[in-house]
Design an enzyme around this catalytic site. Structure first.
Site, PDB file in Angstrom:
ATOM      1  N   ARG A  18       0.829  -1.205   0.000  1.00  0.00           N
ATOM      2  CA  ARG A  18       0.000   0.000   0.000  1.00  0.00           C
ATOM      3  C   ARG A  18       0.868   1.261   0.000  1.00  0.00           C
ATOM      4  O   ARG A  18       2.084   1.188   0.170  1.00  0.00           O
ATOM      5  CB  ARG A  18      -0.933  -0.040   1.210  1.00  0.00           C
ATOM      6  CG  ARG A  18      -1.988  -1.137   1.118  1.00  0.00           C
ATOM      7  CD  ARG A  18      -2.694  -1.367   2.433  1.00  0.00           C
ATOM      8  NE  ARG A  18      -3.329  -0.161   2.947  1.00  0.00           N
ATOM      9  CZ  ARG A  18      -3.917  -0.090   4.142  1.00  0.00           C
ATOM     10  NH1 ARG A  18      -3.936  -1.161   4.939  1.00  0.00           N
ATOM     11  NH2 ARG A  18      -4.471   1.027   4.544  1.00  0.00           N
ATOM     12  N   LYS A  78       1.969  -1.604   4.679  1.00  0.00           N
ATOM     13  CA  LYS A  78       1.364  -0.275   4.578  1.00  0.00           C
ATOM     14  C   LYS A  78       2.225   0.749   5.307  1.00  0.00           C
ATOM     15  O   LYS A  78       2.569   0.559   6.475  1.00  0.00           O
ATOM     16  CB  LYS A  78      -0.058  -0.319   5.160  1.00  0.00           C
ATOM     17  CG  LYS A  78      -0.737   1.032   5.309  1.00  0.00           C
ATOM     18  CD  LYS A  78      -0.848   1.402   6.768  1.00  0.00           C
ATOM     19  CE  LYS A  78      -1.506   2.754   6.948  1.00  0.00           C
ATOM     20  NZ  LYS A  78      -1.477   3.181   8.380  1.00  0.00           N
ATOM     21  N   HIS A 107       5.034 -14.870   4.307  1.00  0.00           N
ATOM     22  CA  HIS A 107       3.631 -15.184   4.023  1.00  0.00           C
ATOM     23  C   HIS A 107       2.711 -14.824   5.189  1.00  0.00           C
ATOM     24  O   HIS A 107       3.097 -14.830   6.350  1.00  0.00           O
ATOM     25  CB  HIS A 107       3.429 -16.667   3.671  1.00  0.00           C
ATOM     26  CG  HIS A 107       4.285 -17.611   4.454  1.00  0.00           C
ATOM     27  ND1 HIS A 107       4.737 -18.797   3.945  1.00  0.00           N
ATOM     28  CD2 HIS A 107       4.797 -17.539   5.701  1.00  0.00           C
ATOM     29  CE1 HIS A 107       5.478 -19.422   4.847  1.00  0.00           C
ATOM     30  NE2 HIS A 107       5.519 -18.682   5.918  1.00  0.00           N
ATOM     31  N   TYR A 135       0.874  -9.016   8.250  1.00  0.00           N
ATOM     32  CA  TYR A 135       0.513  -7.609   8.068  1.00  0.00           C
ATOM     33  C   TYR A 135       1.567  -6.733   8.729  1.00  0.00           C
ATOM     34  O   TYR A 135       1.810  -6.842   9.943  1.00  0.00           O
ATOM     35  CB  TYR A 135      -0.856  -7.301   8.676  1.00  0.00           C
ATOM     36  CG  TYR A 135      -1.180  -5.822   8.649  1.00  0.00           C
ATOM     37  CD1 TYR A 135      -1.343  -5.151   7.443  1.00  0.00           C
ATOM     38  CD2 TYR A 135      -1.305  -5.095   9.832  1.00  0.00           C
ATOM     39  CE1 TYR A 135      -1.623  -3.793   7.410  1.00  0.00           C
ATOM     40  CE2 TYR A 135      -1.587  -3.742   9.807  1.00  0.00           C
ATOM     41  CZ  TYR A 135      -1.749  -3.096   8.591  1.00  0.00           C
ATOM     42  OH  TYR A 135      -2.019  -1.752   8.566  1.00  0.00           O
ATOM     43  N   ASN A 160      13.796 -11.709   9.919  1.00  0.00           N
ATOM     44  CA  ASN A 160      12.879 -12.755   9.461  1.00  0.00           C
ATOM     45  C   ASN A 160      11.582 -12.669  10.259  1.00  0.00           C
ATOM     46  O   ASN A 160      11.596 -12.745  11.490  1.00  0.00           O
ATOM     47  CB  ASN A 160      13.487 -14.145   9.634  1.00  0.00           C
ATOM     48  CG  ASN A 160      12.629 -15.220   8.977  1.00  0.00           C
ATOM     49  OD1 ASN A 160      12.775 -15.524   7.802  1.00  0.00           O
ATOM     50  ND2 ASN A 160      11.714 -15.792   9.742  1.00  0.00           N
ATOM     51  N   ASN A 177      -1.347  -1.931  14.781  1.00  0.00           N
ATOM     52  CA  ASN A 177      -0.966  -0.517  14.765  1.00  0.00           C
ATOM     53  C   ASN A 177      -2.086   0.439  15.155  1.00  0.00           C
ATOM     54  O   ASN A 177      -1.836   1.635  15.342  1.00  0.00           O
ATOM     55  CB  ASN A 177      -0.458  -0.140  13.362  1.00  0.00           C
ATOM     56  CG  ASN A 177      -1.488  -0.405  12.277  1.00  0.00           C
ATOM     57  OD1 ASN A 177      -2.294  -1.321  12.383  1.00  0.00           O
ATOM     58  ND2 ASN A 177      -1.457   0.390  11.222  1.00  0.00           N
ATOM     59  N   TYR A 178      -3.305  -0.050  15.305  1.00  0.00           N
ATOM     60  CA  TYR A 178      -4.456   0.841  15.525  1.00  0.00           C
ATOM     61  C   TYR A 178      -5.138   0.485  16.833  1.00  0.00           C
ATOM     62  O   TYR A 178      -5.536  -0.666  17.051  1.00  0.00           O
ATOM     63  CB  TYR A 178      -5.426   0.695  14.350  1.00  0.00           C
ATOM     64  CG  TYR A 178      -6.583   1.656  14.360  1.00  0.00           C
ATOM     65  CD1 TYR A 178      -6.390   3.023  14.530  1.00  0.00           C
ATOM     66  CD2 TYR A 178      -7.882   1.196  14.169  1.00  0.00           C
ATOM     67  CE1 TYR A 178      -7.460   3.904  14.517  1.00  0.00           C
ATOM     68  CE2 TYR A 178      -8.959   2.068  14.149  1.00  0.00           C
ATOM     69  CZ  TYR A 178      -8.747   3.422  14.327  1.00  0.00           C
ATOM     70  OH  TYR A 178      -9.811   4.286  14.314  1.00  0.00           O
ATOM     71  N   ARG A 201       3.378 -15.687  26.250  1.00  0.00           N
ATOM     72  CA  ARG A 201       2.256 -16.581  25.980  1.00  0.00           C
ATOM     73  C   ARG A 201       2.015 -17.427  27.225  1.00  0.00           C
ATOM     74  O   ARG A 201       2.908 -17.594  28.063  1.00  0.00           O
ATOM     75  CB  ARG A 201       2.556 -17.483  24.777  1.00  0.00           C
ATOM     76  CG  ARG A 201       3.736 -18.406  24.985  1.00  0.00           C
ATOM     77  CD  ARG A 201       4.174 -19.076  23.696  1.00  0.00           C
ATOM     78  NE  ARG A 201       5.238 -20.044  23.941  1.00  0.00           N
ATOM     79  CZ  ARG A 201       6.100 -20.454  23.026  1.00  0.00           C
ATOM     80  NH1 ARG A 201       6.029 -19.972  21.797  1.00  0.00           N
ATOM     81  NH2 ARG A 201       7.029 -21.347  23.318  1.00  0.00           N
TER      82      ARG A 201
END
Length: 243
Positions: free
Chosen positions: A115, A133, A145, A148, A159, A168-169, A222
């Site tokens: 983007r 983006k 793969h 985002y 990597n 990010n939001y 985790r």
């Protein structure tokens, strides 16, 4: 078809032929400069686009606006590249790139979406179903793969494992994160921006990172796995399966 519609249709056909001739004239000019089009009738190149010698542009590709493509690139079927710069020897397959800069010797796609506002360094891998983006990605970094990368600054030699998400939001404001050179981010990691991951740091798969990770550190965020011996038999689930 009545007389008026017949006349309009003939005019439509004439306009289509004229558009096709203009489009093929643009492509032919590139062919004379050493660009290869295996199927020129189904390839679309704006008059303003610049393409380097030795590049191959496959059918279904759309090269638009102020796009500049370097020498010896491969632009695969179904690509759309708009107002972007592509470095030499880069290969792009079935991907969209908008208002961005891609370095040399990169491998993009298939099904990648770059983007606006991205700067991708030389030798970077942006793999299948990756969206990038407003981000900077350094030389030799691999994003293979299902990832985002939004509003992030990534160094070189990083990597990112499958399923990494830069969160990010926060619902009202978009935040930016940084990952240092040589870092390794394991599969299915969420980076809750803004965070900084130091150089050569490692993040364990499945982690949700909410704080900075120091250089050279291992971050594990985790829940600890617990196994309950004999649980299936105690619950009588084996008998239910036998029925």
């Amino acid at each position: 078809m009545d007389e008026k519609n017949d006349k309009d249709f003939k005019q439509f056909l004439d306009d289509c032929r004229l558009q096709k001739e203009r489009r093929l004239a643009v492509i032919f000019a590139h062919v004379k400069n050493g660009v290869e089009f295996p199927d020129p009738e189904h390839t679309y190149v704006d008059e303003t686009v610049v393409i380097g010698r030795g590049t191959r542009v496959f059918p279904g590709a759309r090269l638009e606006g102020t796009t500049v493509i370097g020498e010896n690139c491969l632009i695969g079927d179904g690509c759309r590249i708009e107002n972007s710069a592509i470095g030499a020897e880069t290969q792009i397959r079935i991907s969209h790139i908008l208002d961005s800069h891609i370095g040399s010797r990169c491998n993009i796609g298939p099904f990648a979406y770059v983007r606006p506002g991205c700067r991708i360094g030389d030798g970077v891998k942006i793999g299948d179903f990756v969206e990038v983006k407003n981000s900077v990605i350094g030389e030799g970094t691999k994003v293979p793969h299902l990832t985002y990368v939004g509003d992030a600054d990534l160094g070189s030699g990083i990597n990112l494992g499958c399923g990494v998400i830069f969160v990010n939001y926060d619902g009202s404001v978009k935040h930016r994160s940084t990952v240092g050179d040589g870092a390794f981010v394991g599969c299915n990691t969420n980076l809750i921006s803004p965070v900084t991951v130091g150089e050569n740091a490692y993040i364990a798969a499945g982690s949700t990172i909410t704080r900075d990770v120091p250089p050279g550190a291992l971050a594990v965020a985790r829940a600890r796995q617990e196994n309950v011996p004999g649980w299936v038999e105690k619950r009588g689930l084996l008998k239910k399966k036998e029925r």
